[in-house]
Scaffold this active site. Structure first.
Site, PDB file in Angstrom:
ATOM      1  CE  LYS A 195      -4.438  -1.326   0.255  1.00  0.00           C
ATOM      2  NZ  LYS A 195      -5.511  -0.791  -0.588  1.00  0.00           N
ATOM      3  CB  SER A 244      -0.808  -8.090  -0.703  1.00  0.00           C
ATOM      4  OG  SER A 244      -1.739  -8.693   0.187  1.00  0.00           O
TER       5      SER A 244
END
Length: 422
Positions: A60, A315
């Protein structure tokens, strides 16, 4: 559904390459590792892209920093606001601290404490955390209302082409580092920003690569949208896979995923928990639930990926260690190794001893034992959790309870009672 030529205008390969050049000195070029154990297990070559090793322990940072940097001057004047279940908040906080920009960060009240503390650490004195709502979508509504009232810039966690370009830099690194063409790329989908970015790049550079999106079964909003042919909001979601628990995917991410994603696979949370434990115990990788989704999906593709080259994007690694007992329990239940019963002990001397000696198998273990009545316990039923070593041990356990006359109700098969008591 929009025409293809309209969708492709949302994000271009060139946008992602520009983002890659501008982020090279900011983000970590995370490793792409050939995982021998997974490769042997599935008889193929499996690479893991370690975004859990990013500066904020998730991808992110890429999109958040790139978006804020693109509006830096205006952001300095007005400040920024965002909504996030945790990882986007950390990326925004990191960017705010690095660029000296004021940020208001709205997070669901259900956000793990570990992620809240991380946001505080990365944001230092530049950000304020506001806990509101039970889901990302509720928190996002409050953030948007705040943005309208105070005139700050809203940094969307996924539905923004500039942000998606930043996330797409993951794909640039993958294709630069991989030793052979990738046949499959597995990545998690929440709102769809990561998949939109990496799928745009990979499908244009390596069209033969199949893009597989993985969603939590309790929050499969992108799959529901693609099946209905329009952006669809789910009535309710399971928040366990917090990094991917989105009630409604993005409008732009839906359009890109509908063009570039080959298949979306929903995975039960118990299977995700098994993947988390396997990654930790067998590979020394700490993955959060959303980060483990691609690994959890491999069993469903074991026949298709045999002999192929596969990339799994881990992720994020922001997993609160206090959740590990819950994760283990959910994994055992999913694997049918942990069973809960309400058991009425026969009113005879030595019934409990007989249960322990004659009902439990040599490898069975009682994990929970609690009388359901505070008073007159000997005449009341008990809640019992039994962990077995192998799935096939279950039938023998049930047979012995029936033969020896121990009345029981199995909670694993009664979702209402299970939800009340476990």
């Amino acid at each position: 559904m929009p025409a293809t030529n309209e969708r492709t205008k949302l994000l271009h390969v060139e946008d992602i390459l520009i983002a890659y050049q501008k982020l090279k000195e900011v983000v970590e070029h995370t490793p792409l590792q050939l995982n021998k154990r997974l490769s042997e297990k599935y008889d193929c070559r499996i690479y893991v892209k370690r975004e859990d090793l990013q500066h904020v322990r998730s991808f992110k940072l890429r999109g958040a920093y790139y978006k804020i940097k693109s509006v830096e001057q205006e952001a300095r004047e007005k400040g920024v606001v965002c909504a996030s279940a945790g990882n986007h908040a950390q990326g925004v906080a990191y960017a705010c601290a690095e660029l000296g920009i004021e940020g208001k960060i709205f997070m669901p009240q259900t956000t793990p404490k570990q992620k809240i503390n991380q946001v505080k650490m990365f944001g230092r004195d530049q950000v304020e955390i506001i806990l509101t709502g039970d889901t990302f979508d509720e928190s996002s509504a409050h953030a948007l209302a705040y943005k309208e009232e105070h005139g700050q810039l809203f940094i969307h966690p996924f539905d923004d082409p500039v942000l998606m370009a930043g996330q797409g830099t993951v794909a640039v690194e993958i294709l630069n580092d991989i030793e052979e063409p990738a046949d499959f790329v597995f990545a998690s989908i929440g709102g769809g920003g990561l998949m939109s970015g990496i799928a745009t790049y990979i499908k244009n550079v390596s069209p033969q690569t199949k893009m597989i999106g993985v969603e939590p079964a309790g929050a499969a909003s992108m799959k529901a949208s693609l099946e209905s042919g329009q952006v669809t909001a789910l009535d309710s979601i399971d928040k366990f896979v917090d990094g991917a628990a989105v009630q409604r995917p993005g409008t732009l991410t839906y359009e890109i995923c509908s063009e570039y994603v080959d298949e979306i696979l929903p995975i039960p949370e118990g299977k995700v928990c098994t993947a988390i434990l396997d990654l930790y115990n067998e590979h020394a990788i700490v993955a959060e639930p959303a980060g483990a989704l691609p690994i959890a999906a491999l069993d469903e593709y074991k026949d298709e990926i045999r002999g192929k080259t596969v990339v799994c994007v881990i992720s994020g690694g922001n997993n609160d260690i206090s959740r590990m007992q819950e994760i283990r329990e959910k994994s055992l239940i999913h694997e049918r190794l942990l069973h809960y019963f309400i058991l009425d002990f026969p009113q005879r001397a030595g019934a409990l001893r007989q249960f322990l000696d004659s009902v439990l198998g040599p490898d069975d273990d009682i994990t929970t034992f609690e009388y359901t009545k505070k008073n007159n316990k000997e005449n009341g039923p008990a809640l019992i959790g039994i962990e077995i070593k192998h799935r096939e041990d279950y039938s023998g356990l049930i047979e012995r309870m029936d033969t020896l006359g121990f009345p029981y109700k199995e909670l694993n098969k009664d979702s209402y009672l299970f939800g009340l008591l476990i």
